[in-house]
Motif scaffolding. Structure first.
Motif, PDB file in Angstrom:
ATOM      1  N   SER A  71       0.828  -1.213   0.000  1.00 27.36           N
ATOM      2  CA  SER A  71       0.000   0.000   0.000  1.00 27.36           C
ATOM      3  C   SER A  71       0.856   1.255   0.000  1.00 27.36           C
ATOM      4  O   SER A  71       0.509   2.251  -0.642  1.00 27.36           O
ATOM      5  N   HIS A  72       1.974   1.243   0.707  1.00 27.64           N
ATOM      6  CA  HIS A  72       2.856   2.415   0.728  1.00 27.64           C
ATOM      7  C   HIS A  72       3.564   2.584  -0.615  1.00 27.64           C
ATOM      8  O   HIS A  72       3.852   3.707  -1.029  1.00 27.64           O
ATOM      9  N   LEU A  73       3.839   1.479  -1.276  1.00 26.98           N
ATOM     10  CA  LEU A  73       4.526   1.548  -2.568  1.00 26.98           C
ATOM     11  C   LEU A  73       3.608   2.048  -3.676  1.00 26.98           C
ATOM     12  O   LEU A  73       4.045   2.754  -4.579  1.00 26.98           O
ATOM     13  N   VAL A  74       2.333   1.684  -3.594  1.00 26.68           N
ATOM     14  CA  VAL A  74       1.391   2.133  -4.631  1.00 26.68           C
ATOM     15  C   VAL A  74       0.605   3.361  -4.175  1.00 26.68           C
ATOM     16  O   VAL A  74      -0.070   3.996  -4.989  1.00 26.68           O
ATOM     17  N   GLY A  75       0.655   3.672  -2.862  1.00 27.04           N
ATOM     18  CA  GLY A  75       0.039   4.892  -2.347  1.00 27.04           C
ATOM     19  C   GLY A  75      -1.427   4.814  -2.037  1.00 27.04           C
ATOM     20  O   GLY A  75      -2.053   5.845  -1.772  1.00 27.04           O
ATOM     21  N   GLU A  76      -1.993   3.596  -2.026  1.00 26.68           N
ATOM     22  CA  GLU A  76      -3.420   3.495  -1.731  1.00 26.68           C
ATOM     23  C   GLU A  76      -3.777   2.098  -1.251  1.00 26.68           C
ATOM     24  O   GLU A  76      -3.002   1.153  -1.404  1.00 26.68           O
ATOM     25  N   ARG A  77      -4.970   2.014  -0.652  1.00 24.99           N
ATOM     26  CA  ARG A  77      -5.467   0.730  -0.154  1.00 24.99           C
ATOM     27  C   ARG A  77      -6.985   0.726  -0.268  1.00 24.99           C
ATOM     28  O   ARG A  77      -7.643   1.738  -0.019  1.00 24.99           O
ATOM     29  N   SER A  78      -7.555  -0.416  -0.613  1.00 28.26           N
ATOM     30  CA  SER A  78      -9.010  -0.540  -0.731  1.00 28.26           C
ATOM     31  C   SER A  78      -9.644  -0.706   0.645  1.00 28.26           C
ATOM     32  O   SER A  78      -9.089  -1.377   1.522  1.00 28.26           O
ATOM     33  N   PHE A  79     -10.817  -0.095   0.817  1.00 27.25           N
ATOM     34  CA  PHE A  79     -11.569  -0.251   2.057  1.00 27.25           C
ATOM     35  C   PHE A  79     -13.044  -0.009   1.763  1.00 27.25           C
ATOM     36  O   PHE A  79     -13.410   1.051   1.240  1.00 27.25           O
TER      37      PHE A  79
END
Length: 280
Positions: A71-79
């Motif tokens: 998530s830190h490498l791509v800058g986002e996370r699903s929720f």
């Protein structure tokens, strides 16, 4: 080298580094490096990988191998069906927290207070799902407040969301129908045993109270009623072994209808409590 060969080599490298589910991460990071949707990676697999993409991919895999979260490498996370911007300044949104969302949405509310908002995923999701509601998010971290504000803008709820820097309820004013929180609940001695992704790359103060892991619940139970409407609800996430202790804390503080809800894995995850009708 084809994309498929690059993924195979990356998977082997991540597996050797002890990364859980290395094939998934290799695929997601290739999609990010190539700037394509993850679902399209199989379509580009037979193609030669461009040098600039290969260079980006190698850098990403190197970072993942030292356990920097995807998530830190791509800058986002699903929720809860939405993509939230994240960084090392905030706790990653996690699937088990969706249990809290479901509990909150089970009853109507016009106003919500999110204590320790972090990325803002809880506050923003609740406001996005309840389009007439307003809410406030608090966090001790200024960087987290900025991240939460950005996510509120991203998902179109900024006009109804206030994000303020606050130590617990310190700068909170007014009363709310609902208080929610995913506080730091790891005991200090547990920190040596958590995954490197958490221990080394997420904000420590979002993970542990540097004590027994129950500090947040004592604060929420003691101070929550002063900021809830009579009969208002408080819903908070807990560690899966903490249910009995947290239920006792809320009962001793005079809360009513204190129950514990399991997450999708059947583990105790969320405490729901209500102030007595006469509480102001």
């Amino acid at each position: 080298m084809t994309a498929a060969q690059a993924m195979a080599a990356a998977t082997a490298r991540l597996r050797a580094a002890g990364v859980p589910d290395p094939a998934r991460d290799a695929r997601l990071l290739l999609a990010h490096a190539a700037q394509v949707d993850a679902a399209r990676v199989t379509l580009i697999a037979p193609e030669d990988i461009a040098p600039e993409i290969a260079e980006r991919y190698d850098a990403l895999i190197s970072l993942r191998a030292v356990r920097v979260p995807v998530s830190h490498l791509v800058g986002e996370r699903s929720f809860y069906g939405r993509r939230f911007k994240v960084s090392s300044d905030v706790l990653d949104p996690r699937p088990e927290t969706e249990t809290l969302i479901e509990a909150a949405l089970a009853e109507p509310f016009a106003s919500v207070l999110d204590i320790g908002t972090g990325s803002g995923c809880i506050l923003v999701t609740l406001l996005a799902e309840r389009t007439s509601a307003v809410g406030t998010g608090t966090d001790l971290s200024e960087a987290a407040c900025l991240q939460a504000s950005a996510n509120a803008v991203l998902h179109g709820v900024a006009p109804r969301a206030e994000v303020i820097q606050s130590d617990w309820f310190g700068t909170v004013r007014g009363h709310y129908d609902l208080i929610v929180s995913n506080p730091p609940y790891l005991a200090s001695e547990e920190m040596d045993h958590v995954a490197p992704e958490l221990r080394d790359h997420e904000p420590r103060m979002a993970l542990t109270d540097e004590a027994d892991g129950l500090t947040a619940y004592r604060v929420l139970a003691a101070m929550g009623p002063a900021h809830l409407e009579p009969g208002g609800r408080l819903i908070c996430e807990i560690g899966w072994t903490q249910a009995a202790d947290v239920v006792e804390i809320f009962h001793r503080a005079g809360w009513e209808q204190v129950i514990c809800l399991p997450d999708l894995d059947g583990r105790d995850r969320v405490i729901c409590a209500r102030t007595p009708p006469q509480t102001a």
